[in-house]
Structures are given as C-alpha cells and as structure tokens.
Design a protein around this motif. Structure first.
Motif, short mmCIF file in Angstrom:
data_model
loop_
_atom_site.label_atom_id
_atom_site.label_comp_id
_atom_site.label_asym_id
_atom_site.label_seq_id
_atom_site.Cartn_x
_atom_site.Cartn_y
_atom_site.Cartn_z
N LEU A 38 16.88 32.92 19.18
CA LEU A 38 15.61 32.08 18.51
C LEU A 38 15.48 31.17 19.68
CD1 LEU A 38 13.83 31.30 16.28
CD2 LEU A 38 15.61 29.56 15.60
N PRO A 39 16.42 30.56 20.11
CA PRO A 39 15.85 29.47 21.28
C PRO A 39 15.52 30.07 22.43
CG PRO A 39 18.37 29.32 20.79
CD PRO A 39 17.79 29.85 19.67
N ARG A 46 24.69 29.54 19.04
CA ARG A 46 23.23 29.43 19.16
C ARG A 46 22.80 28.20 20.08
NH1 ARG A 46 20.05 28.42 13.84
NH2 ARG A 46 21.68 26.77 13.93
N GLY A 85 16.60 12.62 20.89
CA GLY A 85 14.95 12.34 20.82
C GLY A 85 14.56 12.87 19.58
N LEU A 86 15.30 12.82 18.29
CA LEU A 86 14.89 13.07 17.15
C LEU A 86 14.46 11.84 16.37
CD1 LEU A 86 17.17 15.92 15.93
CD2 LEU A 86 14.77 16.23 16.56
N ARG A 144 14.95 20.90 27.42
CA ARG A 144 16.14 21.41 26.94
C ARG A 144 17.58 21.06 27.40
NH1 ARG A 144 11.36 25.33 26.90
NH2 ARG A 144 10.71 25.37 24.82
N ARG A 169 21.21 11.31 16.77
CA ARG A 169 19.86 11.97 16.81
C ARG A 169 18.90 11.01 17.88
NH1 ARG A 169 18.02 14.65 12.47
NH2 ARG A 169 15.89 13.59 12.36
N PHE A 195 24.12 21.14 13.96
CA PHE A 195 24.12 20.47 12.75
C PHE A 195 25.16 20.70 11.88
CE2 PHE A 195 19.76 20.82 14.37
CZ PHE A 195 19.13 19.66 14.03
N TYR A 248 19.85 19.55 25.97
CA TYR A 248 21.21 19.84 25.26
C TYR A 248 20.99 20.73 24.09
CZ TYR A 248 17.84 17.46 21.74
OH TYR A 248 16.93 17.40 21.15
N ARG A 294 14.65 16.09 25.71
CA ARG A 294 14.30 17.18 24.76
C ARG A 294 13.61 18.30 25.15
NH1 ARG A 294 10.89 18.14 20.50
NH2 ARG A 294 9.68 16.19 21.02
N ARG A 295 12.23 17.90 25.78
CA ARG A 295 11.49 18.98 26.30
C ARG A 295 12.00 19.67 27.22
NH1 ARG A 295 6.95 16.68 23.82
NH2 ARG A 295 7.02 14.44 24.18
N GLU A 344 13.92 32.90 22.70
CA GLU A 344 12.72 33.46 22.51
C GLU A 344 11.71 32.37 22.53
OE1 GLU A 344 12.43 35.24 18.59
OE2 GLU A 344 14.06 36.57 18.91
N ILE A 345 11.99 31.10 22.16
CA ILE A 345 11.09 30.07 22.12
C ILE A 345 10.87 29.66 23.90
CG2 ILE A 345 10.94 27.56 21.65
CD1 ILE A 345 12.14 28.06 19.02
N TYR A 395 22.24 21.32 19.92
CA TYR A 395 22.47 20.49 18.77
C TYR A 395 23.05 21.49 17.66
CZ TYR A 395 21.81 16.19 15.99
OH TYR A 395 22.05 15.37 15.33
#
Lengths: 275, 329
Positions: A120-121, A168, A74-75, A97, A70, A103, A99, A94-95, A123-124, A101
C-alpha cells in the motif's frame, strides 16, 4: 543489474553516525481546546533522539506520550515550541516519508492480502511493480512472515497481523520507526516473542525507534533510553539511559541491572503521580 | 505455537456440502410459511366470494338460504357460507372472483408466462420486460446519482449540510402524487415511453444509495485515515485505496433496497398514465375491466421480478466481496 538485494537500499552515513540528532524537541507545548476547557497535553517538553536510538515513552494514560509521538509524525501540531525531524519540520518529514508509523491496532485492509497491504505505501509512492514485489519479499522475511503474503488478514492471528503492520512500516525504508503501543493488545507470550524480534530487527536495520508503551518491563527490555512522562499537564519527569548491552536475551530481565532500572522507572511514575 | 494461522490450507474443503445443507435447512421453514399463507388465503376466499357463488347457485336452480339476493346482502360472507356449506367449493372457481384462489392465480401465471408467445400483448414476459427494462435504467441512473451525491457529501462540508435534508425531504413526498406530474411534464416536452418511468424509479432508488454510500465512505476509522496521512497520500489515493473499497459492503446493502424501490417506482409510473404495456398497466387493466386474475397475476409477476433482481444483486455481492477477500470464501 545489481546483484545484491536489499544491501543497496540502505542509505549510508547519517544512520550509522551514532551521535547525530534525528528528532529534536525544544520547549514543546500542546494544548487541546475542548468543550470542558483547555487540556494541556504537552508542557515544556525537551528531548533529543539520536540516530540509532531506541527510545521508549512510558507513563499513565493521559500523560501525552501518544500525543508526543503524533507530533513527531506531523499528525498533531504543537501550540508552542520547536521540533525537527531529520532537520525538517514534522510535516515536511511526513511529506518526505521520513518515518514509518505503527499503530496500536494492525489496521490492515481486510480486502487486501498481506502482501498487498505491505505494498500500500509503495503504491502510494508510485514504485514499480517489480520494486514493490522485491521490497515486500524482503520485509516479509524481516518479520518472519515468509509464505504468508497471499493470506488475507482474517486468516492470521493478532500477533501475525501486528508483525505484518510492522513490515508495512518497514517497506519504504524510512530510517525512523514511530511505534504507538504496537503490542498493547497482545497477550504476554506473543508480546515477549515480538519484543525479541523487534530488538533483532533494530540491530539488523539500524533504525531509530520511538516506542510508546505502558509496560515497564517492555520499556526496560527494549530501550537504550526510557522517557518517563506524567499527566496533567503531560511532561517529561525522567530520562533514563539504559546500561544494558545491545544484545539482550529474554532472561536479562532477571538481572540486577534490569531490576534496578525497572525500579527507577516505577519511582519516576509514582513521583509523577504525586506531583 | 501461539501465532499459527487460524485457517489452515485446505480449510475450504466441505464448503459445498455445508452450502447444500444450509439450503435444505433453510427450505423447511420457508415452505412452512408458504403453506400457511396459502391455507389462510384459501380460507379468506370463501367469505369474499360467497355472495357471488350463492347467486350463481340460485341461477342454476340449486336451493340457497336465504333465497333472495337482497336478504343475502344482510348477511356477512362467513355466516352465508355457514348456512350453505354445499356451495363453498364453488367459491374457489369463480370466473370473476372478488378474491381469486391461489390455484387460479397460479394457472393464470402459467398461462401468461409460459404458454403465451413472448411477443403477445397478453404475455407477462413481454409486460415484465417493459417494466424491468425501465427499472434497470432508472436503477442505473439512481445508483450513479446516489454515488456522486455521496462522494460530494463526504468530501464537501457545504454539500453535507445542504444535500441531506433535501434528499430526506424528497422521500417524504408521496410518490403516487409525484409520478403523474413527472409523466405529464416530461410528456409535454416530448419525452415518452421508457425514460419518464425510469426517472421515477431513479427518484426512489437514489436515496438508499446515498445513505448507504455516505456511511460506507465514512466507515474507515481515524487510525486508517492517519495511516494514509503518514504516507502523505493524496485525497484521490485516500478515496480510491481506502474509502471506496471500504464502502463496498454498504453499497451492496443499499443496492438491494434500491432495485426493489426502482421496480415499485416503475410500476407506479405505469399506473396513472394509461400506459398500454408493463406490469403496472396490467394491474390497472385488471382492476378497471373486472379481470382480477389479470391484476393478481401481474402483482405476482412483479414480486417474482423483484425477487430475481434482488437475488441477482446478492449473487454479484457475494462474488465481489469474496473476490475482494472481505467475505470468507
């Protein structure tokens, strides 16, 4: 119009260069302040992960392996020490992108189909519809889920759901894959199959993978390097370079080398517990 | 193969048959309960109307024991009925019964819903629409307000700490006390008719929406939120792509409570103000002018309206969740 699908997506250079460090941690410390006093999740952690490595983190629960992952993502923010991911701070990475991740649970959105979950990613990130579609098709075939894009998560088994969550994480072509016990909740048979598929995927995509597990055979079977950790405080007790070849059929687990590495990992874990 | 799909193509076949069986299977227990309630109701009618039936019989020259109204007042309805079993059938068909019997209410409902012109002041469809339109307006205002407050509570710590106690306090105030004040105050500044009633409906319906929506917006777990952080998603994207769709099942549960509360609020708003139209007004007219059938018919019309509104929401819920893929088709 480009005729090759996928091949042009891959960024040449860094990923192919086997010696370049992707993740570097120096004297990393992380202390959680809790109501029962401070908890030393990480103490003096030093590690370099090179491009193309498959590094497993193994240790008993509470040894900080997930926390370390984590931190890379960057979590979590370390309380002391330095860590860079692709030469950036984890937060910048992280900003950017940098990597993908994965879970422990698949965490697919139940109101989205498999294909829309994978998108989803994308679209973001604001990718166009055709680009999203093209990438979704590509990663679905990478994880052997062609034809399941229109299904909802509840229509898939646990193993297939976890494969979809890997797809994903692959969809936005990050060179680093951070995986936190992705197969921990699956049964032995499905886990073996997905381990084989993950090795195959790694060989085909040249990703750098950091993989947290509590299974010794899984760690030995998958990794080029095994990082053994121990708890209270969470620290690295041993780093084992695997002599196993990159091509690994399942029955390599009966070979002498495999059993020797597994022994060394087990010894490392035991020593950590006594210390 | 260990990871074959759980639902094979074509698994949906036979769903209609199953649904039919489910409906007929559910009907039997419901009808049993309804029959039981009607039977109890008829039994209760006898003692409630016995004194009036006995006086009526006395006027008609039928012998009654005891033979004076004053002596009969000493007896309970039940013991009077046991002494004059012959008069019992007349308790079921009193003109102005203390408790009307089920078939009288049914006849009044049929008369005022189906036989009266919709524009007639005696039509329950007319009065029902007056009430339902205010209910829908109030429900829309309450739902909108509830969702806005819930978003504020989830995203702002200050609102989380400040709004919730007031929202809870607002619901502990008896609405019967507040309703006349709202109507009178709004009337004083020239707002009359639909809107004041809708305000009371909104007052009752925003609360379940706030509670359900806050729970729904907070339902995504830490892992799902972390996942969006690894994508470096904005807070707006987090809201639109995760929190909002995740809250849909919670919202619908709240909406069903909220619309029933709205209807109650509207009727309460019609009661204290001498409103001339609406189901609440009919209940009041029935009580004040000794027409219990009118009041009872209005009561049942309100129950029917509530059932229709909640049923309509349940249909929208099913369609929406199925479309979202949350509920198995």
């Amino acid at each position: 119009m480009p005729d090759g699908i996928g091949s042009q997506q891959e960024v040449p250079g860094q990923a192919r260069d086997a010696a370049s460090p992707v993740i570097e941690a120096r004297a990393l410390d992380l202390t959680f302040e809790t109501n029962d006093g401070p908890v030393h999740a990480l103490r003096d952690v030093n590690l370099t992960i090179n491009a193309g490595d498959f590094v497993s983190f193994i240790g008993p629960s509470g040894c900080g392996k997930t926390t370390f992952l984590r931190v890379m993502a960057g979590l979590e923010t370390p309380t002391a020490g330095e860590i860079t991911v692709n030469g950036m701070t984890p937060d910048e990475a992280r900003r950017a992108r940098a990597y993908g991740y994965v879970f422990q649970a698949a965490g697919l959105y139940p109101w989205r189909t498999i294909a829309r979950n994978i998108q989803l990613p994308l679209e973001i990130m604001g990718l166009s519809k055709s680009e999203r579609q093209e990438r979704t098709d590509r990663v679905l075939s990478l994880v052997d889920l062609e034809g399941f894009g229109g299904k909802y998560p509840w229509q898939l088994s646990g193993g297939m759901q976890q494969r979809a969550s890997i797809a994903r994480a692959l969809a936005f072509d990050a060179e680093i894959l951070l995986m936190d016990e992705p197969f921990g909740a699956l049964d032995e048979i499905v886990r073996d199959k997905l381990n084989e598929e993950l090795l195959d995927l790694w060989a085909r995509t040249d990703k750098t993978i950091a993989f947290v597990t509590h299974s010794i055979p899984e760690a030995v079977f998958l990794s080029t390097r095994i990082v053994v950790m121990s708890p209270r405080p969470g620290r690295i007790t041993d780093v084992i370079e695997s002599p196993l070849p990159k091509e690994r059929p399942l029955d390599i687990r009966d070979s002498r080398e495999f059993i020797e590495i597994a022994h060394r990992v087990r010894d490392g874990l035991r020593a950590g517990h006594d210390g | 193969m260990t990871d074959a799909p759980i639902a094979a193509p074509g698994a949906g076949i036979g769903a209609t048959g199953r649904a039919l069986r489910r409906i007929t299977g559910a009907a039997a227990p419901i009808l049993t309960i309804v029959a039981g309630i009607i039977a109890l109701w008829y039994i209760a009618v006898v003692p409630m109307n016995m004194h009036a039936a006995a006086s009526q019989a006395e006027r008609d020259g039928i012998p009654v024991a005891p033979d004076t109204a004053i002596a009969r007042q000493e007896l309970t309805g039940t013991s009077l009925a046991l002494r004059n079993t012959g008069i019992i059938p007349q308790t079921f068909n009193q003109d102005r019964p203390r408790l009307p019997s089920p078939h009288q209410v049914a006849a009044e409902l049929w008369d005022t819903i189906a036989l009266k012109r919709v524009t007639s002041k005696r039509s329950l469809v007319y009065h029902g629409w007056v009430t339902v339109s205010a209910t829908l307006l109030g429900f829309a205002i309450g739902t909108g307000l509830g969702i806005l407050l819930a978003v504020g509570i989830v995203y702002s710590r200050a609102m989380d700490l400040s709004i919730m106690p007031w929202a809870i306090a607002s619901q502990t105030v008896p609405i019967l006390a507040v309703a006349p004040m709202v109507i009178v105050m709004l009337g004083a500044i020239g707002i009359q008719g639909l809107f004041p009633k809708a305000m009371i409906a909104a007052y009752l319906s925003f609360f379940p929406v706030v509670v359900g929506m806050v729970k729904g917006l907070r339902s995504p777990d830490a892992m799902q939120l972390d996942l969006l952080r690894t994508y470096s998603a904005s807070r707006l994207q987090e809201f639109l792509k995760l929190r909002l769709p995740a809250s849909a099942p919670y919202l619908f549960a709240s909406l069903k409570i909220g619309i029933a509360a709205s209807l109650v609020g509207t009727i309460v708003g019609e009661l204290p103000t001498g409103a001339r139209a609406g189901l609440g007004a009919r209940m009041l007219v029935g009580d004040q002018f000794g027409q219990p059938l009118v009041a009872w018919a209005a009561l049942f019309a309100a129950a029917i309206a509530a059932a229709l509104l909640v049923g309509a929401l349940a249909l929208i819920e099913r369609a929406t969740l199925r479309r979202m893929g949350i509920a198995p088709a």
